[in-house]
Design a protein around this motif. Structure first.
Motif, PDB file in Angstrom:
ATOM      1  N   GLY A   1     -48.287  12.466-118.652  1.00 10.81           N
ATOM      2  CA  GLY A   1     -48.624  12.125-117.271  1.00 10.81           C
ATOM      3  C   GLY A   1     -47.827  12.898-116.245  1.00 10.81           C
ATOM      4  O   GLY A   1     -48.335  13.275-115.198  1.00 10.81           O
ATOM      5  N   VAL A   2     -46.564  13.175-116.525  1.00  6.76           N
ATOM      6  CA  VAL A   2     -45.706  13.875-115.572  1.00  6.76           C
ATOM      7  C   VAL A   2     -46.218  15.290-115.329  1.00  6.76           C
ATOM      8  O   VAL A   2     -46.307  15.750-114.191  1.00  6.76           O
ATOM      9  N   LYS A   3     -46.574  15.992-116.393  1.00  4.60           N
ATOM     10  CA  LYS A   3     -47.050  17.373-116.259  1.00  4.60           C
ATOM     11  C   LYS A   3     -48.357  17.421-115.457  1.00  4.60           C
ATOM     12  O   LYS A   3     -48.557  18.287-114.619  1.00  4.60           O
ATOM     13  N   LEU A   4     -49.235  16.446-115.689  1.00  4.25           N
ATOM     14  CA  LEU A   4     -50.504  16.390-114.989  1.00  4.25           C
ATOM     15  C   LEU A   4     -50.289  16.175-113.487  1.00  4.25           C
ATOM     16  O   LEU A   4     -50.885  16.850-112.658  1.00  4.25           O
ATOM     17  N   LEU A   5     -49.412  15.251-113.147  1.00  5.46           N
ATOM     18  CA  LEU A   5     -49.121  14.984-111.738  1.00  5.46           C
ATOM     19  C   LEU A   5     -48.417  16.159-111.077  1.00  5.46           C
ATOM     20  O   LEU A   5     -48.659  16.461-109.918  1.00  5.46           O
ATOM     21  N   LYS A   6     -47.545  16.838-111.818  1.00  2.00           N
ATOM     22  CA  LYS A   6     -46.820  17.983-111.281  1.00  2.00           C
ATOM     23  C   LYS A   6     -47.778  19.072-110.821  1.00  2.00           C
ATOM     24  O   LYS A   6     -47.597  19.679-109.780  1.00  2.00           O
ATOM     25  N   GLY A   7     -48.839  19.301-111.597  1.00  4.46           N
ATOM     26  CA  GLY A   7     -49.807  20.329-111.234  1.00  4.46           C
ATOM     27  C   GLY A   7     -50.474  20.044-109.907  1.00  4.46           C
ATOM     28  O   GLY A   7     -50.591  20.922-109.050  1.00  4.46           O
ATOM     29  N   ALA A   8     -50.905  18.808-109.696  1.00 11.51           N
ATOM     30  CA  ALA A   8     -51.557  18.454-108.439  1.00 11.51           C
ATOM     31  C   ALA A   8     -50.575  18.523-107.278  1.00 11.51           C
ATOM     32  O   ALA A   8     -50.901  19.030-106.210  1.00 11.51           O
ATOM     33  N   THR A   9     -49.356  18.032-107.484  1.00 14.89           N
ATOM     34  CA  THR A   9     -48.399  18.008-106.374  1.00 14.89           C
ATOM     35  C   THR A   9     -47.928  19.406-105.997  1.00 14.89           C
ATOM     36  O   THR A   9     -47.569  19.642-104.851  1.00 14.89           O
ATOM     37  N   GLU A  10     -47.938  20.345-106.940  1.00 15.01           N
ATOM     38  CA  GLU A  10     -47.602  21.732-106.594  1.00 15.01           C
ATOM     39  C   GLU A  10     -48.621  22.289-105.603  1.00 15.01           C
ATOM     40  O   GLU A  10     -48.259  22.919-104.611  1.00 15.01           O
ATOM     41  N   GLY A  11     -49.894  22.035-105.870  1.00 11.03           N
ATOM     42  CA  GLY A  11     -50.939  22.498-104.958  1.00 11.03           C
ATOM     43  C   GLY A  11     -50.847  21.814-103.608  1.00 11.03           C
ATOM     44  O   GLY A  11     -51.007  22.445-102.561  1.00 11.03           O
ATOM     45  N   PHE A  12     -50.574  20.509-103.615  1.00  8.35           N
ATOM     46  CA  PHE A  12     -50.410  19.784-102.350  1.00  8.35           C
ATOM     47  C   PHE A  12     -49.225  20.344-101.578  1.00  8.35           C
ATOM     48  O   PHE A  12     -49.268  20.482-100.360  1.00  8.35           O
ATOM     49  N   GLY A  13     -48.147  20.661-102.293  1.00  5.99           N
ATOM     50  CA  GLY A  13     -46.966  21.243-101.649  1.00  5.99           C
ATOM     51  C   GLY A  13     -47.280  22.566-100.980  1.00  5.99           C
ATOM     52  O   GLY A  13     -46.788  22.855 -99.878  1.00  5.99           O
ATOM     53  N   ASP A  14     -48.102  23.377-101.626  1.00  5.00           N
ATOM     54  CA  ASP A  14     -48.515  24.654-101.035  1.00  5.00           C
ATOM     55  C   ASP A  14     -49.260  24.428 -99.725  1.00  5.00           C
ATOM     56  O   ASP A  14     -49.053  25.149 -98.741  1.00  5.00           O
ATOM     57  N   MET A  15     -50.133  23.429 -99.698  1.00 10.19           N
ATOM     58  CA  MET A  15     -50.901  23.141 -98.484  1.00 10.19           C
ATOM     59  C   MET A  15     -49.997  22.559 -97.394  1.00 10.19           C
ATOM     60  O   MET A  15     -50.173  22.853 -96.219  1.00 10.19           O
ATOM     61  N   LYS A  16     -49.006  21.786 -97.793  1.00 10.77           N
ATOM     62  CA  LYS A  16     -48.048  21.235 -96.826  1.00 10.77           C
ATOM     63  C   LYS A  16     -47.265  22.372 -96.166  1.00 10.77           C
ATOM     64  O   LYS A  16     -47.026  22.354 -94.956  1.00 10.77           O
ATOM     65  N   LYS A  17     -46.876  23.379 -96.952  1.00 11.90           N
ATOM     66  CA  LYS A  17     -46.169  24.546 -96.407  1.00 11.90           C
ATOM     67  C   LYS A  17     -47.018  25.283 -95.379  1.00 11.90           C
ATOM     68  O   LYS A  17     -46.496  25.929 -94.476  1.00 11.90           O
ATOM     69  N   LEU A  18     -48.344  25.186 -95.533  1.00 13.32           N
ATOM     70  CA  LEU A  18     -49.250  25.819 -94.570  1.00 13.32           C
ATOM     71  C   LEU A  18     -49.482  24.947 -93.335  1.00 13.32           C
ATOM     72  O   LEU A  18     -50.234  25.309 -92.448  1.00 13.32           O
ATOM     73  N   GLY A  19     -48.860  23.762 -93.306  1.00 11.17           N
ATOM     74  CA  GLY A  19     -48.929  22.902 -92.139  1.00 11.17           C
ATOM     75  C   GLY A  19     -49.898  21.730 -92.237  1.00 11.17           C
ATOM     76  O   GLY A  19     -50.113  21.018 -91.259  1.00 11.17           O
ATOM     77  N   PHE A  20     -50.472  21.493 -93.406  1.00 11.95           N
ATOM     78  CA  PHE A  20     -51.415  20.384 -93.564  1.00 11.95           C
ATOM     79  C   PHE A  20     -50.677  19.124 -94.025  1.00 11.95           C
ATOM     80  O   PHE A  20     -49.814  19.194 -94.899  1.00 11.95           O
ATOM     81  N   ASN A  21     -51.028  17.988 -93.443  1.00 11.99           N
ATOM     82  CA  ASN A  21     -50.454  16.698 -93.839  1.00 11.99           C
ATOM     83  C   ASN A  21     -51.457  15.852 -94.612  1.00 11.99           C
ATOM     84  O   ASN A  21     -51.105  14.792 -95.120  1.00 11.99           O
ATOM     85  N   GLU A  22     -52.694  16.317 -94.630  1.00  8.71           N
ATOM     86  CA  GLU A  22     -53.756  15.595 -95.336  1.00  8.71           C
ATOM     87  C   GLU A  22     -54.607  16.582 -96.117  1.00  8.71           C
ATOM     88  O   GLU A  22     -54.796  17.721 -95.693  1.00  8.71           O
ATOM     89  N   ILE A  23     -55.122  16.100 -97.234  1.00 10.66           N
ATOM     90  CA  ILE A  23     -56.086  16.867 -98.017  1.00 10.66           C
ATOM     91  C   ILE A  23     -57.282  15.953 -98.244  1.00 10.66           C
ATOM     92  O   ILE A  23     -57.139  14.838 -98.732  1.00 10.66           O
ATOM     93  N   HIS A  24     -58.453  16.435 -97.852  1.00 11.55           N
ATOM     94  CA  HIS A  24     -59.684  15.652 -97.958  1.00 11.55           C
ATOM     95  C   HIS A  24     -60.455  16.059 -99.200  1.00 11.55           C
ATOM     96  O   HIS A  24     -60.556  17.243 -99.519  1.00 11.55           O
ATOM     97  N   THR A  25     -61.016  15.069 -99.872  1.00 10.88           N
ATOM     98  CA  THR A  25     -61.829  15.347-101.050  1.00 10.88           C
ATOM     99  C   THR A  25     -62.869  14.251-101.206  1.00 10.88           C
ATOM    100  O   THR A  25     -62.876  13.281-100.450  1.00 10.88           O
ATOM    101  N   ILE A  26     -63.749  14.447-102.158  1.00  9.04           N
ATOM    102  CA  ILE A  26     -64.728  13.409-102.508  1.00  9.04           C
ATOM    103  C   ILE A  26     -64.574  13.113-103.993  1.00  9.04           C
ATOM    104  O   ILE A  26     -64.099  13.953-104.760  1.00  9.04           O
ATOM    105  N   ILE A  27     -64.973  11.917-104.387  1.00  7.11           N
ATOM    106  CA  ILE A  27     -64.985  11.565-105.802  1.00  7.11           C
ATOM    107  C   ILE A  27     -66.382  11.885-106.313  1.00  7.11           C
ATOM    108  O   ILE A  27     -67.362  11.272-105.913  1.00  7.11           O
ATOM    109  N   ASP A  28     -66.448  12.874-107.165  1.00  4.52           N
ATOM    110  CA  ASP A  28     -67.704  13.452-107.636  1.00  4.52           C
ATOM    111  C   ASP A  28     -67.877  13.169-109.123  1.00  4.52           C
ATOM    112  O   ASP A  28     -67.932  14.084-109.927  1.00  4.52           O
TER     113      ASP A  28
END
Length: 163
Positions: free
Chosen positions: A105-132
């Protein structure tokens, strides 16, 4: 099933297209995504391969940030996510883990949070998605447990990650 002991992320490159489209085909077969739903009417394997290749390429081209995770032991794709920036909003149209790999579980969560961190560095505080997915409730339980999210029920179900 292969156990992913370590992996690294790379920016998507065209050389990943065939393998990624095959992984997305396996992912769709398991979770039943709406994005690839048209493939359910195709009769032959070659039609499906061509369809997934084209839809994957279309998805990649519609996003500014496309990331592939590569398993260090096999050098195979074990995960993927993408981000699209439109009208000042960051969207995550697709995220998946390979059906061939098992993670802790830790490795799986780490992957998503790395991408979120990249978007935060670009100035985003939210990421929008849909459940598909054909069974969104199970995935929503997972998201509620590990992330700070807001959910707007409807068709599709909209989720905002607060990062």
């Amino acid at each position: 099933m292969i156990i992913c002991k370590s992996c690294h992320r790379v920016n998507y490159q065209p050389k990943h297209l065939d393998e990624l489209s095959h992984e997305l085909m396996k992912f769709h077969k398991k979770v039943g995504t709406k994005y690839f739903a048209d493939s359910n009417t195709l009769k032959t394997f070659s039609q499906k391969i061509k369809y997934f290749r084209n839809k994957t390429k279309e998805l990649i081209e519609s996003c500014q940030y496309n990331t592939v995770y590569i398993d260090d032991g096999t050098n195979k794709i074990c995960g993927f996510y993408c981000f699209r920036i439109k009208d000042g909003i960051c969207y995550n149209p697709f995220i998946m883990k390979s059906e061939s790999f098992r993670y802790d579980g830790v490795k799986l969560l780490k992957g998503a949070t790395e991408g979120f961190g990249d978007m935060k560095k670009l100035g985003f505080n939210e990421i929008h998605t849909i459940i598909d997915r054909k069974d969104p409730e199970r995935y929503l339980k997972f998201l509620h447990r590990f992330y700070n999210i807001t959910v707007k029920m409807g068709d599709p179900i909209k989720v905002i990650f607060h990062i």
